[in-house]
Write a protein that holds these residues in place. Sequence first.
Motif, PDB file in Angstrom:
ATOM      1  N   GLY A  71       0.817  -1.214   0.000  1.00  0.00           N
ATOM      2  CA  GLY A  71       0.000   0.000   0.000  1.00  0.00           C
ATOM      3  C   GLY A  71       0.848   1.260   0.000  1.00  0.00           C
ATOM      4  O   GLY A  71       0.524   2.251  -0.662  1.00  0.00           O
ATOM      5  N   ASN A  72       1.960   1.235   0.767  1.00  0.00           N
ATOM      6  CA  ASN A  72       2.875   2.382   0.773  1.00  0.00           C
ATOM      7  C   ASN A  72       3.428   2.635  -0.627  1.00  0.00           C
ATOM      8  O   ASN A  72       3.508   3.778  -1.086  1.00  0.00           O
ATOM      9  N   LYS A  73       3.822   1.543  -1.308  1.00  0.00           N
ATOM     10  CA  LYS A  73       4.402   1.683  -2.646  1.00  0.00           C
ATOM     11  C   LYS A  73       3.362   2.183  -3.641  1.00  0.00           C
ATOM     12  O   LYS A  73       3.661   3.019  -4.507  1.00  0.00           O
ATOM     13  N   ALA A  74       2.128   1.705  -3.515  1.00  0.00           N
ATOM     14  CA  ALA A  74       1.067   2.207  -4.386  1.00  0.00           C
ATOM     15  C   ALA A  74       0.842   3.696  -4.167  1.00  0.00           C
ATOM     16  O   ALA A  74       0.451   4.429  -5.083  1.00  0.00           O
ATOM     17  N   GLY A  75       1.117   4.168  -2.932  1.00  0.00           N
ATOM     18  CA  GLY A  75       0.955   5.581  -2.611  1.00  0.00           C
ATOM     19  C   GLY A  75       2.149   6.437  -2.980  1.00  0.00           C
ATOM     20  O   GLY A  75       2.109   7.654  -2.785  1.00  0.00           O
ATOM     21  N   GLY A  76       3.230   5.821  -3.483  1.00  0.00           N
ATOM     22  CA  GLY A  76       4.355   6.609  -3.966  1.00  0.00           C
ATOM     23  C   GLY A  76       5.657   6.443  -3.225  1.00  0.00           C
ATOM     24  O   GLY A  76       6.670   7.046  -3.600  1.00  0.00           O
ATOM     25  N   LEU A  77       5.700   5.649  -2.153  1.00  0.00           N
ATOM     26  CA  LEU A  77       6.935   5.446  -1.400  1.00  0.00           C
ATOM     27  C   LEU A  77       7.712   4.277  -2.006  1.00  0.00           C
ATOM     28  O   LEU A  77       7.178   3.178  -2.154  1.00  0.00           O
ATOM     29  N   THR A  78       8.982   4.498  -2.302  1.00  0.00           N
ATOM     30  CA  THR A  78       9.765   3.527  -3.064  1.00  0.00           C
ATOM     31  C   THR A  78      10.641   2.656  -2.183  1.00  0.00           C
ATOM     32  O   THR A  78      10.725   1.449  -2.367  1.00  0.00           O
ATOM     33  N   THR A  79      11.337   3.255  -1.217  1.00  0.00           N
ATOM     34  CA  THR A  79      12.275   2.526  -0.355  1.00  0.00           C
ATOM     35  C   THR A  79      12.013   2.862   1.105  1.00  0.00           C
ATOM     36  O   THR A  79      11.348   3.846   1.432  1.00  0.00           O
TER      37      THR A  79
END
Length: 507
Positions: free
Chosen positions: A354-362
């Motif tokens: 969910g974090n990655k879908a929201g734009g957080l990569t690492t």
Amino acid sequence: MTISPVIRLHPDDGVVIARASLPPGTVVADGVTTVERIPSGHKVAIKPIATGEPVKRYGQIIGFATQAIAPGQHVHVQNCGMGDFSKDYAYCVDVKPTPNFDLPATFEGIRRPDGRVATRNYIGILTSVNCSAHVASLVADVFKKNPFTGDNPLADFPNVDGVVALTHKTGCGMTQNEPLALLRRTLGGYARHVNFSHVIVLGLGCEVNQIGGLMEEQKLAGRLRAMDIQEVGGTRKTVEAGIAFVREALTDANKVRRETVPASELTVALQCGGSDGYSGVSANPALGAASDLIVRHGGTVILSETPETYGAEHLLTRRAVSREVGEKLVDLMRWWDEYTTREGAEMNANPSPGNKAGGLTTILEKSLGAMAKAGTTNLVEVLRYAEPVTKKGFVFMDTPGYDPVAATGQVAGGANLVCFTTGRGSVFGCKPAPSIKLATNTPMYKRMEEDMDVNCGTILEGEESVEQCGQRIFDLVLKTASGQPTKSESFDFGGAEFAPWVLGATM
């Protein structure tokens, strides 16, 4: 006023953040247009980034290009990954005086006989082991308010906020060293919590976490009632005895009255969950501004989630009041490196999908945004999970990144209120401490307005500054501490979210 379609956080950054979904051809910098669609909250390159070159956001490294990135391209997991880099811990170099306000803010709190101040007034039912969880729930259910029908068995006790059973999945089948000590430290913290007027602990009788050992180790004699199901004579008799205890306690608990107390009596847990690309731009910095206000009024804020500080810890060691405090934080990072290696995991397994879908990569990017919750004041102490918080100011507590486990440790340490930022839309409560939910963006806030207390998307839209939003959060903290219900309390969240950190093998 025309608002830029992107947000640039630092002059050294090679990426900017999309305020909304950007189609190809959108101008994002001088001479730079998007070459593909950029999702809302995601990053777009504004300069060429060579393979292996650091990718910077907040003026800090969030990863390294895994392939050449051209201006206007989407920067995310397909072209940015983790890498090693040296960190300058520079212990204590950024320590600065933090003067308190001459006229401290106040709220209407509940002064306990021992002098501590509560923000809520609950009766608690703790469990030594999962085997007594159902019995504890049966007792609490007798006094449970229904947020949908309005039925309230406690209507005659208006000064009691509720009866809550805090159950868990452990307490037996565990080794009698660190895992048991950690569980007992957590239960002891809740048994002593200022927001409980009365507490009973229910056990089965044959578990590893014997109630007698818990009470002796945590020095709980005289603080709580205890019952073992096997000794009392089974389920029905224990439930009846538990109900009788609560009924007896209600009259006494209802005698409390709120009085004006200084904001220095606040101990606020800082949490984030369901983060997105805006978390480090709006809600987390705004909560950081509120944290600075809490500290300057003499109160305490607790930052935690050690894996979500990983890669940014060198910015906190600079604010440590002593080298010893800073080294405690570095030692925690080394422990987590060893722990994840031993468990066959890696730190960058966080961010979540969910974090990655929201734009957080690492995890580096997530950490830099997450630590903004703690504002700018000095780091005065670093604690183990669920250790009592005894110092005023900004403290760090070692916890996992998983929100319920992290918040459970903070509340066990003494937090009497929780502030929780979210970009994707986490629903959460943390009895006996009220939980304030801070939305990072307006679309999610409007979609989940019944669950969100504060919209920080106003920062993204240019309607207010980070400092203005932080003041709004601080004002709500005082109102909430004075008894105003939060959105999560309106749905009776907070019992099921009790989640002590489980270490070690299940035997």
